[in-house]
Design a protein around this motif. Structure first.
Motif, PDB file in Angstrom:
ATOM      1  N   CYS A   1       0.859  -1.253   0.028  1.00  0.00           N
ATOM      2  CA  CYS A   1      -0.025  -0.053  -0.009  1.00  0.00           C
ATOM      3  C   CYS A   1       1.022   1.247   0.078  1.00  0.00           C
ATOM      4  O   CYS A   1       0.677   2.034  -0.807  1.00  0.00           O
TER       5      CYS A   1
ATOM      6  N   TRP B   1       1.076   8.617   0.232  1.00  0.00           N
ATOM      7  CA  TRP B   1       0.561   7.968   1.400  1.00  0.00           C
ATOM      8  C   TRP B   1       0.826   8.821   2.668  1.00  0.00           C
ATOM      9  O   TRP B   1       1.981   9.741   2.652  1.00  0.00           O
TER      10      TRP B   1
ATOM     11  N   TYR C   1      -4.970  -0.728  -4.776  1.00  0.00           N
ATOM     12  CA  TYR C   1      -5.924  -0.007  -4.996  1.00  0.00           C
ATOM     13  C   TYR C   1      -6.550   0.003  -6.131  1.00  0.00           C
ATOM     14  O   TYR C   1      -7.511   0.501  -6.738  1.00  0.00           O
TER      15      TYR C   1
ATOM     16  N   ARG D   1     -10.930   0.358  -2.545  1.00  0.00           N
ATOM     17  CA  ARG D   1     -10.663   1.780  -2.168  1.00  0.00           C
ATOM     18  C   ARG D   1      -9.763   1.979  -1.131  1.00  0.00           C
ATOM     19  O   ARG D   1      -9.002   2.911  -1.388  1.00  0.00           O
ATOM     20  N   HIS D   2      -9.804   1.106  -0.026  1.00  0.00           N
ATOM     21  CA  HIS D   2      -9.244   1.542   1.192  1.00  0.00           C
ATOM     22  C   HIS D   2      -8.634   0.331   1.767  1.00  0.00           C
ATOM     23  O   HIS D   2      -8.623  -0.193   2.798  1.00  0.00           O
TER      24      HIS D   2
ATOM     25  N   ASN E   1      -5.487  -0.439   3.013  1.00  0.00           N
ATOM     26  CA  ASN E   1      -4.780   0.137   4.278  1.00  0.00           C
ATOM     27  C   ASN E   1      -5.589  -0.045   5.434  1.00  0.00           C
ATOM     28  O   ASN E   1      -4.929  -0.544   6.562  1.00  0.00           O
ATOM     29  N   TYR E   2      -6.927   0.425   5.409  1.00  0.00           N
ATOM     30  CA  TYR E   2      -7.536   0.519   6.343  1.00  0.00           C
ATOM     31  C   TYR E   2      -8.091  -1.052   6.810  1.00  0.00           C
ATOM     32  O   TYR E   2      -8.289  -1.312   7.760  1.00  0.00           O
TER      33      TYR E   2
ATOM     34  N   MET F   1     -13.264   4.178  11.627  1.00  0.00           N
ATOM     35  CA  MET F   1     -13.513   4.334  10.114  1.00  0.00           C
ATOM     36  C   MET F   1     -14.582   4.820   9.799  1.00  0.00           C
ATOM     37  O   MET F   1     -14.906   5.379   8.403  1.00  0.00           O
TER      38      MET F   1
ATOM     39  N   ILE G   1     -13.284   7.216   6.953  1.00  0.00           N
ATOM     40  CA  ILE G   1     -13.595   7.004   5.395  1.00  0.00           C
ATOM     41  C   ILE G   1     -14.399   7.963   4.721  1.00  0.00           C
ATOM     42  O   ILE G   1     -14.143   8.463   3.491  1.00  0.00           O
TER      43      ILE G   1
ATOM     44  N   GLU H   1     -12.590  11.257   4.188  1.00  0.00           N
ATOM     45  CA  GLU H   1     -11.428  10.975   3.138  1.00  0.00           C
ATOM     46  C   GLU H   1     -12.218  11.024   1.677  1.00  0.00           C
ATOM     47  O   GLU H   1     -11.621  11.594   0.869  1.00  0.00           O
ATOM     48  N   GLU H   2     -13.220  10.227   1.642  1.00  0.00           N
ATOM     49  CA  GLU H   2     -13.965  10.208   0.370  1.00  0.00           C
ATOM     50  C   GLU H   2     -14.374  11.394  -0.245  1.00  0.00           C
ATOM     51  O   GLU H   2     -14.439  11.911  -1.292  1.00  0.00           O
TER      52      GLU H   2
END
Length: 177
Positions: free
Chosen positions: A87, A95, A113, A117-118, A120-121, A152, A156, A159-160
């Motif tokens: 990632c 990052w 990716y 989409r995520h 790393n989460y 999250m 999330i 972030e989105e």
């Protein structure tokens, strides 16, 4: 002894990641990037610091032992570490531990990716569950998995929203692709 070794390696890894994140943040902001979701960031950092504190206390105070299925849990944890590096390498200078967005940048669609989409989460969630289970720290695993789901649910969407506003995120992740 193995607990101390594993814990030291993970904490050292996190400190290196913070150094990388700070360097990437500076580069991105020099390019005109902005930070989103700053209000929840201290809570997230606090949650992760508290994770380690509670983890250490639970293992030490309750004399938790290595899981009978430690080989499987360790393999999952090590796989998660490889995926974490993937990632970080895929995002490169983009990052970060913070939500730092460079306006008009193309979102990254390589590495993990390309499919999710995520990623790393997902990896962080796996680590928060598996690392404590490796050493029998069930309370830490359950408590911080729940806290991470809550975090999250805030992070999330923030972030989105920032990515949709400032990048080609919506186009890249439309259902027609």
């Amino acid at each position: 002894m193995i607990f101390g070794i594993v814990l030291s390696i993970v904490i050292l890894q996190r400190l290196v990641e913070l150094f990388i994140a700070k360097r990437n943040e500076k580069w991105m902001k020099d390019q005109g990037a902005f930070e989103a979701g700053a209000s929840h960031y201290p809570l997230m950092v606090g949650m992760h610091v508290l994770f380690f504190i509670v983890f250490i206390i639970e293992v030490s105070f309750f004399d938790r032992q290595l899981s009978p299925i430690w080989q499987i849990l360790l393999a999952i944890f090590l796989l998660a570490q490889l995926l974490r590096v993937w990632c970080l390498a895929s995002l490169g200078k983009f990052w970060n531990t913070k939500i730092i967005v460079l306006p008009d940048a193309d979102v990254i669609r390589r590495g993990p990716y390309k499919w999710i989409r995520h990623p790393n989460y997902v990896i962080v969630a796996t680590e928060i569950l598996v690392l404590p289970l490796l050493f029998g720290a069930f309370l830490t695993a359950v408590l911080f998995s729940i806290l991470n789901i809550w975090m999250m649910s805030i992070r999330i969407p923030a972030e989105e929203k920032a990515l949709k506003k400032a990048t080609n995120y919506t186009d890249e992740f439309s259902l027609n692709k």
